[in-house]
Motif scaffolding. Structure first.
Motif, PDB file in Angstrom:
ATOM      1  N   LYS A  49       0.663  -1.363  -0.093  1.00 34.23           N
ATOM      2  CA  LYS A  49      -0.065  -0.108   0.056  1.00 34.23           C
ATOM      3  C   LYS A  49       0.798   1.383  -0.053  1.00 34.23           C
ATOM      4  N   ASN A  50       1.868   1.453   0.906  1.00 34.16           N
ATOM      5  CA  ASN A  50       2.760   2.565   1.014  1.00 34.16           C
ATOM      6  C   ASN A  50       3.804   2.657   0.060  1.00 34.16           C
ATOM      7  N   LEU A  51       3.901   1.432  -0.916  1.00 35.98           N
ATOM      8  CA  LEU A  51       4.962   1.628  -1.882  1.00 35.98           C
ATOM      9  C   LEU A  51       4.244   1.940  -3.024  1.00 35.98           C
ATOM     10  N   VAL A  52       2.891   1.550  -3.510  1.00 38.23           N
ATOM     11  CA  VAL A  52       2.295   1.764  -4.729  1.00 38.23           C
ATOM     12  C   VAL A  52       1.637   3.108  -4.740  1.00 38.23           C
ATOM     13  N   TYR A  53       0.572   3.123  -3.612  1.00 38.55           N
ATOM     14  CA  TYR A  53      -0.351   4.264  -3.634  1.00 38.55           C
ATOM     15  C   TYR A  53       0.339   5.491  -3.089  1.00 38.55           C
ATOM     16  N   ILE A  77       4.677  -2.691 -12.640  1.00 38.54           N
ATOM     17  CA  ILE A  77       3.456  -3.148 -11.718  1.00 38.54           C
ATOM     18  C   ILE A  77       2.409  -3.483 -12.852  1.00 38.54           C
ATOM     19  N   GLN A  78       1.846  -4.572 -12.416  1.00 45.43           N
ATOM     20  CA  GLN A  78       0.494  -4.890 -13.323  1.00 45.43           C
ATOM     21  C   GLN A  78      -0.772  -5.002 -12.650  1.00 45.43           C
ATOM     22  N   THR A  83     -10.848  -4.646 -11.679  1.00 42.71           N
ATOM     23  CA  THR A  83     -10.829  -4.453 -10.187  1.00 42.71           C
ATOM     24  C   THR A  83      -9.497  -3.518  -9.747  1.00 42.71           C
ATOM     25  N   ASP A  84      -8.569  -3.350 -10.271  1.00 44.23           N
ATOM     26  CA  ASP A  84      -7.300  -2.628 -10.001  1.00 44.23           C
ATOM     27  C   ASP A  84      -6.638  -3.256  -8.935  1.00 44.23           C
TER      28      ASP A  84
END
Length: 201
Positions: A49-53, A77-78, A83-84
């Motif tokens: 969560k804290n890496l991607v968003y 990242i895929q 649904t994302d």
């Protein structure tokens, strides 16, 4: 650069069946390239969560259940098209003596003369691609726009540093002050400021 730690499990089986089972269990299959061997692992989706968003860029310490620790950075990242949800993540292993290429966020500092006169700050780049040692890369690249008048531009050469090489042509514009209907001439403001200074003296 900031660093995050992700606790993960090394994957022994990497076939489609096992990958699907991982995703059904809320795990994200991942791969680390760049080292002596390709490393497959999985971690809970919430761990990223804290890496991607986030607009920030982080290095990552992957702590495997067998005690192995790997320093890496996200490369690709895929996401699921509907649904994302995160389907897969590729990482590149990083080393203290090997430079890496990353895109760092850019932000401005200062209060532009052109903006004060009604101009509009427009960004051509929100992220700047650079190459350097991970230990020397900043969290964000800053550019001072205080002296920019209407029509002026800030180039990548204006935010250069000895700590990294910028991977854009020298004439690449990062941001600029565009004119608007409410804009007034910068020279007029300077004349007014000079007159006020003289009067105060």
């Amino acid at each position: 650069m900031k660093s995050l730690t992700i606790n993960a499990s090394q994957r022994e089986s990497v076939g489609k069946k096992s990958t699907k089972a991982l995703r059904n269990a809320g795990q994200v299959p991942c791969v680390i390239y760049g080292g002596e061997t390709v490393l497959h692992f999985a971690a809970p989706e919430i761990a990223f969560k804290n890496l991607v968003y986030t607009p920030d860029v982080h290095t990552v310490v992957i702590e495997l259940d067998n005690g192995t620790k790997v320093n890496a950075i996200l490369q690709d990242i895929q996401f699921h098209p509907v649904t994302d949800r995160i389907l897969h993540i590729d990482f590149i292993e990083i080393f203290d003596d090997k430079p890496i290429s990353v895109e760092l966020p850019f932000k401005t500092t200062g209060n532009s003369k052109g903006v004060r006169n009604g101009g509009v700050l427009r960004f051509n780049l929100r992220r700047i691609k650079v190459k350097g040692l991970a230990s020397k890369l900043p969290d964000v690249i800053e550019g001072d726009i205080t002296e920019l008048k209407i029509g002026n531009k800030l180039y990548v050469t204006d935010v250069a540093s000895e700590d990294y090489a910028i991977l854009h042509p020298d004439n690449t514009v990062v941001c600029q002050i565009k004119t608007s209907r409410n804009a007034v001439a910068d020279d007029a403001e300077e004349e007014e400021e000079a007159a006020e200074a003289t009067a105060e003296a």
